[in-house]
Motif scaffolding. Structure first.
Motif, mmCIF file in Angstrom:
data_model
loop_
_atom_site.group_PDB
_atom_site.id
_atom_site.type_symbol
_atom_site.label_atom_id
_atom_site.label_comp_id
_atom_site.label_asym_id
_atom_site.label_seq_id
_atom_site.Cartn_x
_atom_site.Cartn_y
_atom_site.Cartn_z
ATOM 1 N N HIS A 79 -0.640 9.626 -3.964
ATOM 2 C CA HIS A 79 -0.806 11.051 -3.668
ATOM 3 C C HIS A 79 -0.493 11.306 -2.187
ATOM 4 O O HIS A 79 -0.555 10.385 -1.367
ATOM 5 N N PRO A 80 -0.186 12.538 -1.811
ATOM 6 C CA PRO A 80 0.058 12.840 -0.398
ATOM 7 C C PRO A 80 -1.208 12.596 0.430
ATOM 8 O O PRO A 80 -2.304 12.988 0.030
ATOM 9 N N VAL A 81 -1.058 11.897 1.556
ATOM 10 C CA VAL A 81 -2.183 11.576 2.425
ATOM 11 C C VAL A 81 -1.815 11.857 3.878
ATOM 12 O O VAL A 81 -0.636 11.910 4.242
ATOM 13 N N TRP A 90 -7.144 12.807 4.954
ATOM 14 C CA TRP A 90 -6.906 13.978 4.102
ATOM 15 C C TRP A 90 -6.076 13.565 2.900
ATOM 16 O O TRP A 90 -5.155 12.755 3.031
ATOM 17 N N VAL A 91 -6.419 14.107 1.752
ATOM 18 C CA VAL A 91 -5.637 13.853 0.536
ATOM 19 C C VAL A 91 -5.363 15.176 -0.156
ATOM 20 O O VAL A 91 -6.096 16.153 0.009
ATOM 21 N N ARG A 92 -4.310 15.153 -0.929
ATOM 22 C CA ARG A 92 -3.925 16.339 -1.700
ATOM 23 C C ARG A 92 -3.658 15.865 -3.125
ATOM 24 O O ARG A 92 -2.741 15.080 -3.352
ATOM 25 N N THR A 98 -9.585 9.282 -8.101
ATOM 26 C CA THR A 98 -10.379 8.347 -7.305
ATOM 27 C C THR A 98 -9.503 7.852 -6.167
ATOM 28 O O THR A 98 -8.439 7.280 -6.401
ATOM 29 N N VAL A 99 -9.961 8.090 -4.945
ATOM 30 C CA VAL A 99 -9.203 7.699 -3.754
ATOM 31 C C VAL A 99 -9.887 6.487 -3.130
ATOM 32 O O VAL A 99 -11.094 6.499 -2.888
ATOM 33 N N ARG A 100 -9.107 5.449 -2.889
ATOM 34 C CA ARG A 100 -9.615 4.243 -2.235
ATOM 35 C C ARG A 100 -9.021 4.190 -0.828
ATOM 36 O O ARG A 100 -7.827 4.407 -0.650
ATOM 37 N N TYR A 101 -9.903 3.899 0.122
ATOM 38 C CA TYR A 101 -9.446 3.865 1.505
ATOM 39 C C TYR A 101 -10.327 2.943 2.327
ATOM 40 O O TYR A 101 -11.334 2.434 1.844
#
Length: 157
Positions: A79-81, A90-92, A98-101
């Motif tokens: 996804h765009p980050v 920031w994510v879009r 589910t965003v892993r960072y």
């Protein structure tokens, strides 16, 4: 929004326990005391101090959404980050994702700024001698204040 942060690395807890033990002139200090002092520093500063993995479920939306933990070091996925100059990730996303960072000010205990380390050692010493209900001393907050980040309201663009 569901979010989670991995536990403090064992090596960081051990290093913090060693710093606290030096302050109170003991051979050893309970790791729980050191972990509590590090957690208090993170809570006061409003940021993750030792780098570790984080996960966050981001609801569908058309705009950019801020990740909860920071400073963000990297974001996985297709996804765009974006990561801004302040370390906010920031994510879009178009659908619930589910965003892993990874988030953290320093890679490990040795890379933390000296004021943060000293404040953790001092507060850990207070906890070790006065107990878990001990208040956060003004001298400790003064050491941590340069790294304090306060969020007001939700971040959305």
């Amino acid at each position: 929004m569901i979010q989670g942060l991995a536990a403090l690395p064992a090596a960081a807890v051990a290093a913090a326990a060693g710093a606290v033990a030096e302050r109170v002139h003991r051979d050893a200090v309970e790791p729980a005391i050191a972990a509590a002092a590090v957690t208090a520093a993170e809570d006061f500063c409003g940021r993750v101090l030792i780098a570790r993995d984080a996960v966050q479920v981001v609801e569908a939306g058309g705009g950019w959404q801020a990740l909860v933990h920071g400073p963000v070091r990297g974001i996985a996925g297709t996804h765009p980050v974006d990561i801004d100059a302040g370390g906010t990730g920031w994510v879009r996303v178009g659908a619930r994702t589910t965003v892993r960072y990874q988030a953290g000010l320093a890679e490990d205990w040795a890379a933390l700024p000296p004021g943060i380390v000293q404040g953790i050692a001092l507060f850990g010493a207070v906890l070790a001698t006065d107990g878990a209900d001990a208040p956060l001393p003004a001298g400790v907050t003064a050491l941590w204040r340069p790294w304090r980040r306060v969020r007001i309201g939700a971040h959305r663009a």
